[in-house]
Design a protein around this motif. Structure first.
Motif, PDB file in Angstrom:
ATOM      1  N   GLY A  54      34.659  26.621  44.505  1.00 37.87           N
ATOM      2  CA  GLY A  54      35.426  27.401  43.435  1.00 37.87           C
ATOM      3  C   GLY A  54      35.206  26.653  42.037  1.00 37.87           C
ATOM      4  N   GLY A 114      38.071  30.956  37.932  1.00 33.96           N
ATOM      5  CA  GLY A 114      38.368  31.884  38.999  1.00 33.96           C
ATOM      6  C   GLY A 114      39.434  31.865  39.727  1.00 33.96           C
ATOM      7  N   GLY A 115      39.662  30.753  40.615  1.00 28.20           N
ATOM      8  CA  GLY A 115      40.646  30.665  41.538  1.00 28.20           C
ATOM      9  C   GLY A 115      42.151  31.164  40.877  1.00 28.20           C
ATOM     10  N   TYR A 169      42.666  33.571  39.045  1.00 32.21           N
ATOM     11  CA  TYR A 169      42.547  34.955  39.253  1.00 32.21           C
ATOM     12  C   TYR A 169      42.795  35.616  40.565  1.00 32.21           C
ATOM     13  N   ALA A 170      41.980  34.955  41.612  1.00 36.00           N
ATOM     14  CA  ALA A 170      41.864  35.133  43.000  1.00 36.00           C
ATOM     15  C   ALA A 170      43.311  35.355  43.541  1.00 36.00           C
ATOM     16  N   GLY A 171      43.927  34.029  43.128  1.00 38.26           N
ATOM     17  CA  GLY A 171      45.150  33.904  43.711  1.00 38.26           C
ATOM     18  C   GLY A 171      46.345  34.881  43.391  1.00 38.26           C
ATOM     19  N   PHE A 203      45.706  38.101  42.923  1.00 40.75           N
ATOM     20  CA  PHE A 203      45.295  39.740  43.403  1.00 40.75           C
ATOM     21  C   PHE A 203      46.251  40.170  44.582  1.00 40.75           C
ATOM     22  N   TYR A 204      46.487  39.334  45.632  1.00 43.57           N
ATOM     23  CA  TYR A 204      47.420  39.572  46.777  1.00 43.57           C
ATOM     24  C   TYR A 204      48.987  39.817  46.126  1.00 43.57           C
ATOM     25  N   PRO A 205      49.666  39.040  45.544  1.00 42.39           N
ATOM     26  CA  PRO A 205      50.750  39.444  45.022  1.00 42.39           C
ATOM     27  C   PRO A 205      50.764  40.659  44.098  1.00 42.39           C
TER      28      PRO A 205
END
Lengths: 354, 354
Positions: A69, A198-199, A201-203, A205-207
């Protein structure tokens, strides 16, 4: 830094694909120009950037970007005025912030010259691609990532700095409805929340997906300990207007130091709007919504510029915001975009001609 | 999930590069075998995995892995016994955890059959590469990342699941010295700490570099609010032996549910070692070091298996741990590796023959 820059080389495409693009119907960040900038970090130094045809990147499967990452980016825009002159908005601030992110993510910092000359050279090559249509601009994506190989969990020994360009329309269309989040969190004290990596943003997405399923567009993050303090929205900082005061939270190691955020603070001050930079509790916002003193909420960021919020949800209750005739959000958006597109004076010295 | 798997195709290399490898001097995760497994997610379904020659991956510059950090991985090992039979260790647990990570990072889950059949097929093709030398094993790296394009900060519409193999020696050589960290943090409540995602590693590199500059090998993370509770080390869970009791922290949304960690708990119980899974404060560990009741600390993870800690630093004081003749760390490491290499009975049913 022992990186010395030579003249940037330019390898042009044989045939442009610009004729395939409908500039009157641009989405956000999905059409890319003919060329890109690439700059490699190897053996402890940045090599001279190159402008090359937009093309796939080839990486070993063990490249650390896929595993650990190490990635950072910036979001910027270029604006074309009615005289076809091209303008950037506070580009040195993006360069500075990129290097702040780089340091936190153990990525080598890039010298200002590499960033600025690379950016200008690429934009000059792609001048025809910079949209002049109302509400459109050239979205600029500088990014850096670990291209070095190996499965050892440690910083890579090789990196790529790249810039891609995407002529773009609006990020959000219309007002957004947000959910104040109390279960999931975006960042930790002492973490990487202030880095544009990046991380982060990825974190989200689910919430955010869970919120979207409930009918919201975005999540408003709160602190991970008490969930009582408002932090930021996914891709935006948050402003809250109570009566005639515009409030935003202080930046911290959890919150991105947004360039639009700080521009709005300066602009509002100059306009005579009272501003406060202080911690805001959810309780205060809910109370203000109930007693009618909550006038506006809006997000601020490069992609969305100023993004008015129509309602927020908290603990299964939705609170609608009033529709104002001459909102701070619309005033500020107009003032900032007027500066960006060279439609007004720029008393702040934010605008930089190409 | 509407993914149906056909027979896995195998495209072999023309010439193996195995002769270039010195199997008596293997580093960790830096030599890769001739082939890899690739499986694409497109149009809402996983395609059938393929074994292909190990080769670079080609991605559009706008692929979301470069921008928004959607990446997850697992770490596993294959072991060859003296009869040249190959064994895996709790592989279904890795599959389960990969999908737990996938869900948190908005990456589509992969069916068990794709994972297990893909893994077995690749290992059969690369059988000659699986080391038999003492202390070596085949490190297995399953990973998934966003290969879909676009600068919109939202989940990608295409992903790759891959497995690469690296015949490997030990991860750490010798004992490690750790620093209890009080400024930087690894994860937030409600964050992604329990997911094996790239960003969790990149965020640790800078604080770890600072610790390395002070003479430590690794950081012991504490909670981001009080910095009073011990969480985990970078690539390992942490065990602490006070008198004859082995203690480790509970898993949470901040801490990775380590497969070695839970194996050690089961193994210790069976050996009659008292175990406790509970929050451990830094104060308690420092007190135990001062009064002599702190006997051992060690890290646990797939890469390092059991990694004894020789000393820890806290607030500019180093606390040395005693050198024990028959430490829990050495007993447990022997018991686990005996099971892994088929040198002993496996009362737990952990070992899975290829």
């Amino acid at each position: 830094m022992n990186s010395t820059m030579q003249k940037i080389s330019i390898e042009k495409v044989k045939e442009s694909k610009i004729d395939q693009v409908d500039f009157n119907n641009l989405a956000f960040g999905s059409v890319f120009t003919d060329h890109m900038l690439v700059c490699d970090y190897k053996n402890g130094a940045w090599e001279t950037p190159k402008v090359v045809p937009y093309q796939p990147i080839s990486l070993d499967p063990s490249a650390k970007i896929f595993h650990y990452g190490q990635s950072i980016f910036e979001g910027m825009k270029a604006y074309k005025d009615t005289d076809e002159k091209v303008w950037l908005f506070r580009p040195l601030d993006n360069h500075k912030r990129l290097n702040i992110s780089a340091k936190r993510m153990s990525i080598p910092e890039i010298p200002e010259e590499f960033f600025m000359e690379g950016l200008k050279t690429l934009l000059e090559v792609e001048d025809k691609w910079i949209p002049q249509t109302e509400g459109s601009s050239m979205y600029i994506r500088p990014f850096m990532f670990a291209s070095g190989n190996g499965f050892h969990a440690s910083p890579a020994n090789a990196y790529k700095f790249m810039i891609c360009l995407a002529p773009s329309g609006a990020y959000f269309s219309g007002k957004v409805k947000v959910l104040i989040e109390e279960k999931y969190s975006r960042s930790a004290n002492g973490g990487v929340g202030y880095a544009k990596t990046g991380g982060n943003y990825a974190g989200q997405f689910y919430p955010t997906q869970l919120a979207v399923e409930k009918g919201y567009n975005q999540v408003i993050w709160t602190d991970d300990h008490s969930h009582e303090y408002i932090e930021e929205a996914g891709a935006m900082n948050i402003f809250i207007r109570i009566n005639d005061t515009l409030i935003t939270g202080p930046t911290s190691d959890r919150i991105l130091d947004g360039i639009t955020r700080k521009s709005i603070l300066q602009l509002a001050e100059k306009k005579g709007i009272a501003t406060e930079v202080r911690k805001i509790t959810v309780t205060e916002v809910v109370e203000a919504a109930k007693n009618g003193s909550l006038k506006e909420m809006f997000g601020a960021g490069t992609a969305a510029v100023v993004s008015p919020i129509s309602a927020f949800g908290y603990r299964d209750v939705d609170y609608d915001l009033p529709e104002l005739e001459d909102s701070y959000a619309s005033q500020i958006k107009k003032d900032i975009t007027d500066i960006q597109y060279n439609r007004s004076e720029d008393p702040f010295g934010w605008r930089v001609g190409l």
